[in-house]
Design a protein around this motif. Structure first.
Motif, PDB file in Angstrom:
ATOM      1  N   PRO A  59      36.004  88.916  39.772  1.00  0.00           N
ATOM      2  CA  PRO A  59      36.357  90.119  39.011  1.00  0.00           C
ATOM      3  C   PRO A  59      37.796  90.576  39.294  1.00  0.00           C
ATOM      4  CG  PRO A  59      34.787  90.648  40.762  1.00  0.00           C
ATOM      5  CD  PRO A  59      34.959  89.161  40.755  1.00  0.00           C
ATOM      6  N   SER A  60      38.409  90.051  40.345  1.00  0.00           N
ATOM      7  CA  SER A  60      39.776  90.431  40.717  1.00  0.00           C
ATOM      8  C   SER A  60      40.801  89.692  39.867  1.00  0.00           C
ATOM      9  CB  SER A  60      40.028  90.100  42.194  1.00  0.00           C
ATOM     10  OG  SER A  60      41.414  90.109  42.477  1.00  0.00           O
ATOM     11  N   ARG A  61      41.648  90.440  39.189  1.00  0.00           N
ATOM     12  CA  ARG A  61      42.707  89.832  38.371  1.00  0.00           C
ATOM     13  C   ARG A  61      43.612  88.959  39.227  1.00  0.00           C
ATOM     14  NH1 ARG A  61      47.142  94.552  36.985  1.00  0.00           N
ATOM     15  NH2 ARG A  61      47.360  93.232  35.145  1.00  0.00           N
ATOM     16  N   TRP A  62      43.832  89.353  40.482  1.00  0.00           N
ATOM     17  CA  TRP A  62      44.746  88.601  41.344  1.00  0.00           C
ATOM     18  C   TRP A  62      44.134  87.270  41.777  1.00  0.00           C
ATOM     19  CZ3 TRP A  62      49.095  90.264  40.112  1.00  0.00           C
ATOM     20  CH2 TRP A  62      49.316  91.611  39.882  1.00  0.00           C
ATOM     21  N   GLN A  63      42.835  87.233  41.947  1.00  0.00           N
ATOM     22  CA  GLN A  63      42.199  85.955  42.263  1.00  0.00           C
ATOM     23  C   GLN A  63      42.183  85.048  41.033  1.00  0.00           C
ATOM     24  OE1 GLN A  63      38.598  85.952  44.535  1.00  0.00           O
ATOM     25  NE2 GLN A  63      39.380  87.453  45.983  1.00  0.00           N
ATOM     26  N   ARG A  64      41.936  85.617  39.851  1.00  0.00           N
ATOM     27  CA  ARG A  64      41.976  84.802  38.628  1.00  0.00           C
ATOM     28  C   ARG A  64      43.386  84.261  38.389  1.00  0.00           C
ATOM     29  NH1 ARG A  64      39.369  89.256  36.844  1.00  0.00           N
ATOM     30  NH2 ARG A  64      40.811  89.632  35.098  1.00  0.00           N
ATOM     31  N   ARG A  65      44.400  85.080  38.635  1.00  0.00           N
ATOM     32  CA  ARG A  65      45.784  84.600  38.515  1.00  0.00           C
ATOM     33  C   ARG A  65      46.055  83.532  39.583  1.00  0.00           C
ATOM     34  NH1 ARG A  65      50.983  86.145  36.414  1.00  0.00           N
ATOM     35  NH2 ARG A  65      52.652  85.525  37.834  1.00  0.00           N
ATOM     36  N   ALA A  66      45.543  83.729  40.783  1.00  0.00           N
ATOM     37  CA  ALA A  66      45.736  82.754  41.872  1.00  0.00           C
ATOM     38  C   ALA A  66      45.152  81.399  41.492  1.00  0.00           C
ATOM     39  CB  ALA A  66      45.095  83.261  43.163  1.00  0.00           C
ATOM     40  N   ALA A  67      44.062  81.404  40.758  1.00  0.00           N
ATOM     41  CA  ALA A  67      43.462  80.136  40.325  1.00  0.00           C
ATOM     42  C   ALA A  67      44.485  79.311  39.561  1.00  0.00           C
ATOM     43  CB  ALA A  67      42.227  80.407  39.458  1.00  0.00           C
ATOM     44  N   CYS A  68      45.286  79.962  38.748  1.00  0.00           N
ATOM     45  CA  CYS A  68      46.307  79.271  37.944  1.00  0.00           C
ATOM     46  C   CYS A  68      47.524  78.893  38.787  1.00  0.00           C
ATOM     47  CB  CYS A  68      46.756  80.171  36.793  1.00  0.00           C
ATOM     48  SG  CYS A  68      45.422  80.727  35.725  1.00  0.00           S
ATOM     49  N   VAL A  69      48.050  79.859  39.492  1.00  0.00           N
ATOM     50  CA  VAL A  69      49.297  79.663  40.232  1.00  0.00           C
ATOM     51  C   VAL A  69      49.126  78.649  41.363  1.00  0.00           C
ATOM     52  CG1 VAL A  69      51.092  80.840  41.596  1.00  0.00           C
ATOM     53  CG2 VAL A  69      50.125  81.947  39.562  1.00  0.00           C
ATOM     54  N   ALA A  70      47.941  78.564  41.922  1.00  0.00           N
ATOM     55  CA  ALA A  70      47.691  77.625  43.024  1.00  0.00           C
ATOM     56  C   ALA A  70      47.800  76.168  42.604  1.00  0.00           C
ATOM     57  CB  ALA A  70      46.318  77.893  43.637  1.00  0.00           C
ATOM     58  N   LEU A  71      47.722  75.891  41.314  1.00  0.00           N
ATOM     59  CA  LEU A  71      47.811  74.502  40.835  1.00  0.00           C
ATOM     60  C   LEU A  71      49.223  74.098  40.404  1.00  0.00           C
ATOM     61  CD1 LEU A  71      44.537  74.181  38.716  1.00  0.00           C
ATOM     62  CD2 LEU A  71      44.940  73.475  41.089  1.00  0.00           C
ATOM     63  N   ILE A  72      50.142  75.031  40.370  1.00  0.00           N
ATOM     64  CA  ILE A  72      51.479  74.748  39.832  1.00  0.00           C
ATOM     65  C   ILE A  72      52.219  73.689  40.644  1.00  0.00           C
ATOM     66  CG2 ILE A  72      53.788  75.735  39.480  1.00  0.00           C
ATOM     67  CD1 ILE A  72      52.335  78.262  38.411  1.00  0.00           C
ATOM     68  N   ARG A  73      52.217  73.781  41.949  1.00  0.00           N
ATOM     69  CA  ARG A  73      52.946  72.788  42.752  1.00  0.00           C
ATOM     70  C   ARG A  73      52.405  71.385  42.506  1.00  0.00           C
ATOM     71  NH1 ARG A  73      56.471  74.687  46.885  1.00  0.00           N
ATOM     72  NH2 ARG A  73      57.053  76.777  46.196  1.00  0.00           N
ATOM     73  N   GLY A  74      51.107  71.262  42.384  1.00  0.00           N
ATOM     74  CA  GLY A  74      50.515  69.965  42.082  1.00  0.00           C
ATOM     75  C   GLY A  74      50.852  69.498  40.679  1.00  0.00           C
ATOM     76  N   ALA A  75      50.897  70.431  39.739  1.00  0.00           N
ATOM     77  CA  ALA A  75      51.246  70.071  38.358  1.00  0.00           C
ATOM     78  C   ALA A  75      52.637  69.456  38.292  1.00  0.00           C
ATOM     79  CB  ALA A  75      51.160  71.300  37.456  1.00  0.00           C
ATOM     80  N   ARG A  76      53.512  69.897  39.157  1.00  0.00           N
ATOM     81  CA  ARG A  76      54.884  69.381  39.170  1.00  0.00           C
ATOM     82  C   ARG A  76      54.967  67.944  39.682  1.00  0.00           C
ATOM     83  NH1 ARG A  76      57.870  74.864  41.365  1.00  0.00           N
ATOM     84  NH2 ARG A  76      57.767  75.980  39.382  1.00  0.00           N
ATOM     85  N   THR A  77      53.889  67.455  40.246  1.00  0.00           N
ATOM     86  CA  THR A  77      53.833  66.048  40.683  1.00  0.00           C
ATOM     87  C   THR A  77      52.748  65.302  39.905  1.00  0.00           C
ATOM     88  OG1 THR A  77      52.362  66.596  42.535  1.00  0.00           O
ATOM     89  CG2 THR A  77      54.739  66.550  42.990  1.00  0.00           C
ATOM     90  N   LYS A  78      52.425  65.826  38.731  1.00  0.00           N
ATOM     91  CA  LYS A  78      51.423  65.244  37.832  1.00  0.00           C
ATOM     92  C   LYS A  78      50.037  65.159  38.457  1.00  0.00           C
ATOM     93  CE  LYS A  78      54.636  62.631  34.993  1.00  0.00           C
ATOM     94  NZ  LYS A  78      54.910  61.349  34.358  1.00  0.00           N
ATOM     95  N   GLN A  79      49.736  66.047  39.369  1.00  0.00           N
ATOM     96  CA  GLN A  79      48.392  66.182  39.915  1.00  0.00           C
ATOM     97  C   GLN A  79      47.637  67.205  39.074  1.00  0.00           C
ATOM     98  OE1 GLN A  79      49.753  67.305  44.067  1.00  0.00           O
ATOM     99  NE2 GLN A  79      47.884  66.187  44.563  1.00  0.00           N
ATOM    100  N   PHE A  80      46.354  67.158  39.145  1.00  0.00           N
ATOM    101  CA  PHE A  80      45.467  68.230  38.684  1.00  0.00           C
ATOM    102  C   PHE A  80      45.394  68.449  37.173  1.00  0.00           C
ATOM    103  CE2 PHE A  80      46.984  70.191  42.899  1.00  0.00           C
ATOM    104  CZ  PHE A  80      46.054  69.480  43.632  1.00  0.00           C
ATOM    105  N   PHE A  81      45.707  67.450  36.350  1.00  0.00           N
ATOM    106  CA  PHE A  81      45.558  67.686  34.915  1.00  0.00           C
ATOM    107  C   PHE A  81      44.112  67.996  34.542  1.00  0.00           C
ATOM    108  CE2 PHE A  81      44.897  66.789  30.484  1.00  0.00           C
ATOM    109  CZ  PHE A  81      45.883  67.566  29.909  1.00  0.00           C
ATOM    110  N   PRO A  82      43.123  67.222  35.026  1.00  0.00           N
ATOM    111  CA  PRO A  82      41.731  67.574  34.674  1.00  0.00           C
ATOM    112  C   PRO A  82      41.352  68.977  35.148  1.00  0.00           C
ATOM    113  CG  PRO A  82      41.832  65.358  35.594  1.00  0.00           C
ATOM    114  CD  PRO A  82      43.188  65.985  35.811  1.00  0.00           C
TER     115      PRO A  82
END
Length: 151
Positions: A59-82
């Motif tokens: 229910p926390s907006r900050w945890q829901r945002r964290a779900a997205c932001v936590a994957l960004i570093r991996g996305a930059r190395t082509k990790q975590f597309f699925p």
């Protein structure tokens, strides 16, 4: 100060840092914690993506945002597309602008580093995604591709 030390941290520190999410009250503190400390640890230990899906249901907006932001570093190395696609599906009906901006940021970074998989995905979700998410996701795409996704 801790940003350059993340490679030295393990599960104990990851648990500590994620517990700090409950203290967040603004986007600057959130992104400093998640983007600079938690995200590199998720990229280094992909098993930690399980936590992302728990946050996405919070229910926390900050945890829901964290779900997205936590994957960004991996996305930059082509990790975590699925994981990015699954998380996007979970958050497509999100109404909170902070979460939408986080999801857009994640999709923008994914598109920047892995456009071959991301552009078709954006085309697939474009009628269901909030406009803010799509606009943000398309910011770094070539103009013709951006227009096609946003049409």
């Amino acid at each position: 100060m801790l940003e350059k030390q993340t490679a030295l941290f393990g599960d104990k520190e990851f648990t500590l840092f994620t517990s700090w999410l409950d203290r967040i009250s603004n986007w600057a503190d959130h992104d400093a914690l998640v983007h600079y400390l938690i995200a590199p640890m998720v990229a280094a230990g992909p098993v930690r993506t399980k936590q992302v899906f728990r946050w996405a249901k919070s229910p926390s907006r900050w945890q829901r945002r964290a779900a997205c932001v936590a994957l960004i570093r991996g996305a930059r190395t082509k990790q975590f597309f699925p994981e990015t696609a699954l998380l996007s599906e979970m958050l497509l009906k999100e109404e909170d602008d902070m979460v939408q901006k986080g999801l857009g940021w994640l999709l923008r970074e994914t598109a920047k580093y892995d456009p071959k998989r991301t552009v078709p995905y954006l085309m697939k979700i474009r009628t269901r995604a909030p406009r803010l998410v799509l606009r943000t996701a398309c910011e770094t795409l070539p103009v013709a591709v951006r227009k096609r996704v946003l049409a």
